[in-house]
Design a protein around this motif. Structure first.
Motif, PDB file in Angstrom:
ATOM      1  N   ALA A  98       8.712   7.233 -26.251  1.00 52.47           N
ATOM      2  CA  ALA A  98       7.438   7.282 -26.974  1.00 52.47           C
ATOM      3  C   ALA A  98       7.594   7.768 -28.411  1.00 52.47           C
ATOM      4  O   ALA A  98       6.636   7.731 -29.179  1.00 52.47           O
ATOM      5  CB  ALA A  98       6.462   8.190 -26.236  1.00 52.47           C
ATOM      6  N   LEU A  99       8.780   8.211 -28.808  1.00 49.35           N
ATOM      7  CA  LEU A  99       8.967   8.808 -30.132  1.00 49.35           C
ATOM      8  C   LEU A  99       8.887   7.850 -31.327  1.00 49.35           C
ATOM      9  O   LEU A  99       8.414   8.261 -32.378  1.00 49.35           O
ATOM     10  CB  LEU A  99      10.304   9.553 -30.181  1.00 49.35           C
ATOM     11  CG  LEU A  99      10.313  10.922 -29.523  1.00 49.35           C
ATOM     12  CD1 LEU A  99      11.709  11.507 -29.593  1.00 49.35           C
ATOM     13  CD2 LEU A  99       9.323  11.845 -30.161  1.00 49.35           C
ATOM     14  N   PRO A 100       9.365   6.603 -31.250  1.00 56.45           N
ATOM     15  CA  PRO A 100       9.322   5.762 -32.457  1.00 56.45           C
ATOM     16  C   PRO A 100       7.914   5.637 -33.026  1.00 56.45           C
ATOM     17  O   PRO A 100       6.955   5.439 -32.300  1.00 56.45           O
ATOM     18  CB  PRO A 100       9.841   4.408 -31.977  1.00 56.45           C
ATOM     19  CG  PRO A 100      10.688   4.732 -30.809  1.00 56.45           C
ATOM     20  CD  PRO A 100      10.023   5.909 -30.151  1.00 56.45           C
ATOM     21  N   GLY A 101       7.827   5.794 -34.329  1.00 57.70           N
ATOM     22  CA  GLY A 101       6.548   5.720 -35.015  1.00 57.70           C
ATOM     23  C   GLY A 101       5.859   7.070 -35.167  1.00 57.70           C
ATOM     24  O   GLY A 101       4.805   7.163 -35.775  1.00 57.70           O
ATOM     25  N   THR A 102       6.465   8.118 -34.637  1.00 60.48           N
ATOM     26  CA  THR A 102       5.870   9.451 -34.708  1.00 60.48           C
ATOM     27  C   THR A 102       6.054  10.051 -36.097  1.00 60.48           C
ATOM     28  O   THR A 102       7.101   9.918 -36.696  1.00 60.48           O
ATOM     29  CB  THR A 102       6.529  10.378 -33.656  1.00 60.48           C
ATOM     30  OG1 THR A 102       6.351   9.799 -32.375  1.00 60.48           O
ATOM     31  CG2 THR A 102       5.924  11.755 -33.692  1.00 60.48           C
ATOM     32  N   ARG A 103       5.019  10.700 -36.593  1.00 61.30           N
ATOM     33  CA  ARG A 103       5.080  11.403 -37.885  1.00 61.30           C
ATOM     34  C   ARG A 103       4.697  12.852 -37.658  1.00 61.30           C
ATOM     35  O   ARG A 103       3.684  13.136 -37.039  1.00 61.30           O
ATOM     36  CB  ARG A 103       4.127  10.774 -38.889  1.00 61.30           C
ATOM     37  CG  ARG A 103       4.513   9.385 -39.296  1.00 61.30           C
ATOM     38  CD  ARG A 103       3.468   8.809 -40.207  1.00 61.30           C
ATOM     39  NE  ARG A 103       3.251   9.702 -41.339  1.00 61.30           N
ATOM     40  CZ  ARG A 103       3.222   9.321 -42.589  1.00 61.30           C
ATOM     41  NH1 ARG A 103       3.386   8.064 -42.882  1.00 61.30           N
ATOM     42  NH2 ARG A 103       3.017  10.184 -43.557  1.00 61.30           N
ATOM     43  N   ILE A 104       5.515  13.762 -38.168  1.00 59.94           N
ATOM     44  CA  ILE A 104       5.259  15.189 -38.050  1.00 59.94           C
ATOM     45  C   ILE A 104       5.202  15.755 -39.459  1.00 59.94           C
ATOM     46  O   ILE A 104       6.123  15.548 -40.238  1.00 59.94           O
ATOM     47  CB  ILE A 104       6.371  15.885 -37.238  1.00 59.94           C
ATOM     48  CG1 ILE A 104       6.473  15.258 -35.850  1.00 59.94           C
ATOM     49  CG2 ILE A 104       6.102  17.381 -37.127  1.00 59.94           C
ATOM     50  CD1 ILE A 104       7.710  15.664 -35.106  1.00 59.94           C
ATOM     51  N   GLU A 105       4.114  16.431 -39.788  1.00 52.06           N
ATOM     52  CA  GLU A 105       3.949  16.988 -41.128  1.00 52.06           C
ATOM     53  C   GLU A 105       3.767  18.497 -41.064  1.00 52.06           C
ATOM     54  O   GLU A 105       3.040  18.997 -40.212  1.00 52.06           O
ATOM     55  CB  GLU A 105       2.733  16.363 -41.814  1.00 52.06           C
ATOM     56  CG  GLU A 105       2.863  14.875 -42.023  1.00 52.06           C
ATOM     57  CD  GLU A 105       1.682  14.300 -42.773  1.00 52.06           C
ATOM     58  OE1 GLU A 105       1.166  14.992 -43.671  1.00 52.06           O
ATOM     59  OE2 GLU A 105       1.284  13.184 -42.446  1.00 52.06           O
ATOM     60  N   PHE A 106       4.440  19.205 -41.967  1.00 49.44           N
ATOM     61  CA  PHE A 106       4.308  20.656 -42.099  1.00 49.44           C
ATOM     62  C   PHE A 106       3.968  20.975 -43.538  1.00 49.44           C
ATOM     63  O   PHE A 106       4.518  20.381 -44.451  1.00 49.44           O
ATOM     64  CB  PHE A 106       5.626  21.373 -41.756  1.00 49.44           C
ATOM     65  CG  PHE A 106       6.079  21.169 -40.349  1.00 49.44           C
ATOM     66  CD1 PHE A 106       5.503  21.882 -39.320  1.00 49.44           C
ATOM     67  CD2 PHE A 106       7.082  20.275 -40.055  1.00 49.44           C
ATOM     68  CE1 PHE A 106       5.931  21.710 -38.019  1.00 49.44           C
ATOM     69  CE2 PHE A 106       7.522  20.090 -38.765  1.00 49.44           C
ATOM     70  CZ  PHE A 106       6.940  20.809 -37.746  1.00 49.44           C
ATOM     71  N   GLU A 107       3.076  21.918 -43.747  1.00 47.77           N
ATOM     72  CA  GLU A 107       2.749  22.399 -45.083  1.00 47.77           C
ATOM     73  C   GLU A 107       2.760  23.914 -45.073  1.00 47.77           C
ATOM     74  O   GLU A 107       2.180  24.534 -44.200  1.00 47.77           O
ATOM     75  CB  GLU A 107       1.370  21.918 -45.519  1.00 47.77           C
ATOM     76  CG  GLU A 107       1.290  20.451 -45.796  1.00 47.77           C
ATOM     77  CD  GLU A 107      -0.073  20.062 -46.320  1.00 47.77           C
ATOM     78  OE1 GLU A 107      -0.719  20.904 -46.981  1.00 47.77           O
ATOM     79  OE2 GLU A 107      -0.484  18.935 -46.051  1.00 47.77           O
ATOM     80  N   GLN A 108       3.455  24.489 -46.032  1.00 52.09           N
ATOM     81  CA  GLN A 108       3.446  25.937 -46.193  1.00 52.09           C
ATOM     82  C   GLN A 108       3.518  26.236 -47.679  1.00 52.09           C
ATOM     83  O   GLN A 108       4.530  25.994 -48.331  1.00 52.09           O
ATOM     84  CB  GLN A 108       4.617  26.589 -45.466  1.00 52.09           C
ATOM     85  CG  GLN A 108       4.584  28.096 -45.572  1.00 52.09           C
ATOM     86  CD  GLN A 108       5.709  28.733 -44.782  1.00 52.09           C
ATOM     87  OE1 GLN A 108       6.556  28.054 -44.217  1.00 52.09           O
ATOM     88  NE2 GLN A 108       5.723  30.040 -44.755  1.00 52.09           N
ATOM     89  N   GLY A 109       2.441  26.755 -48.206  1.00 49.16           N
ATOM     90  CA  GLY A 109       2.391  27.028 -49.639  1.00 49.16           C
ATOM     91  C   GLY A 109       2.536  25.743 -50.438  1.00 49.16           C
ATOM     92  O   GLY A 109       1.823  24.775 -50.217  1.00 49.16           O
ATOM     93  N   SER A 110       3.485  25.728 -51.356  1.00 47.31           N
ATOM     94  CA  SER A 110       3.693  24.539 -52.185  1.00 47.31           C
ATOM     95  C   SER A 110       4.772  23.629 -51.623  1.00 47.31           C
ATOM     96  O   SER A 110       5.151  22.648 -52.248  1.00 47.31           O
ATOM     97  CB  SER A 110       4.085  24.976 -53.596  1.00 47.31           C
ATOM     98  OG  SER A 110       5.296  25.704 -53.557  1.00 47.31           O
ATOM     99  N   ARG A 157       9.836  19.938 -53.032  1.00 43.83           N
ATOM    100  CA  ARG A 157      10.311  21.256 -53.449  1.00 43.83           C
ATOM    101  C   ARG A 157       9.237  21.960 -54.257  1.00 43.83           C
ATOM    102  O   ARG A 157       8.240  21.384 -54.646  1.00 43.83           O
ATOM    103  CB  ARG A 157      11.589  21.082 -54.253  1.00 43.83           C
ATOM    104  CG  ARG A 157      12.694  20.454 -53.396  1.00 43.83           C
ATOM    105  CD  ARG A 157      13.936  20.229 -54.149  1.00 43.83           C
ATOM    106  NE  ARG A 157      14.431  21.522 -54.652  1.00 43.83           N
ATOM    107  CZ  ARG A 157      15.569  21.671 -55.259  1.00 43.83           C
ATOM    108  NH1 ARG A 157      16.340  20.630 -55.462  1.00 43.83           N
ATOM    109  NH2 ARG A 157      15.959  22.836 -55.689  1.00 43.83           N
ATOM    110  N   ARG A 158       9.464  23.224 -54.522  1.00 44.12           N
ATOM    111  CA  ARG A 158       8.461  24.015 -55.248  1.00 44.12           C
ATOM    112  C   ARG A 158       8.216  23.499 -56.650  1.00 44.12           C
ATOM    113  O   ARG A 158       7.134  23.652 -57.185  1.00 44.12           O
ATOM    114  CB  ARG A 158       8.912  25.468 -55.313  1.00 44.12           C
ATOM    115  CG  ARG A 158       8.863  26.119 -53.973  1.00 44.12           C
ATOM    116  CD  ARG A 158       9.199  27.556 -54.052  1.00 44.12           C
ATOM    117  NE  ARG A 158       9.140  28.118 -52.704  1.00 44.12           N
ATOM    118  CZ  ARG A 158       9.557  29.294 -52.389  1.00 44.12           C
ATOM    119  NH1 ARG A 158      10.087  30.079 -53.311  1.00 44.12           N
ATOM    120  NH2 ARG A 158       9.463  29.724 -51.154  1.00 44.12           N
TER     121      ARG A 158
END
Length: 86
Positions: A66-78, A12-13
Motif C-alpha cells: 500500500a506504500l506507493p504514492g504515499t506522501r509524508i510531510e513534516f514541518e518544524q519552524g522554518s 533548509r533554514r
C-alpha cells in the motif's frame, strides 16, 4: 507493487530546497542482514505474545504493497521535510 524509489525533499533554514532520491532495492540489499535479524525478532515476539506469525507477515506485506504514492510531510519552524514513495 513494492516501492522502487523514495524521494526526500527538505527546505533548509536559508530557504534553499534539497532533494534526495533513494533507490529501495540497493538499500534493501545492503541492509538485508539487519532485516533478517528484525524478521527473526518479530517471529519470536509473535510466539511470545501468541500472535499468528503468518497473519503478522501478511499484514506487513499488505502495508508494504500500500506504500506507493504515499506522501509524508513534516514541518518544524522554518524547516520542511517531504517524503514521497513511488
Amino acid at each position: 507493487m513494492i516501492p522502487q524509489l523514495v524521494t526526500v525533499r527538505w527546505r533548509r533554514r536559508d530557504g534553499r530546497r534539497r532533494r534526495l532520491y533513494v533507490p529501495v532495492l540497493p538499500v534493501l540489499l545492503v541492509l538485508s542482514p539487519l532485516l533478517l535479524i528484525a524478521v527473526l525478532g518479530g517471529l519470536v515476539a509473535c510466539v511470545v505474545y501468541r500472535v499468528s506469525p503468518t497473519g503478522a507477515l501478511r499484514g506487513a506485506g499488505g502495508l508494504l504493497w500500500a506504500l506507493p504514492g504515499t506522501r509524508i510531510e513534516f514541518e518544524q519552524g522554518s524547516t520542511d521535510l517531504l517524503v514521497s514513495l513511488r
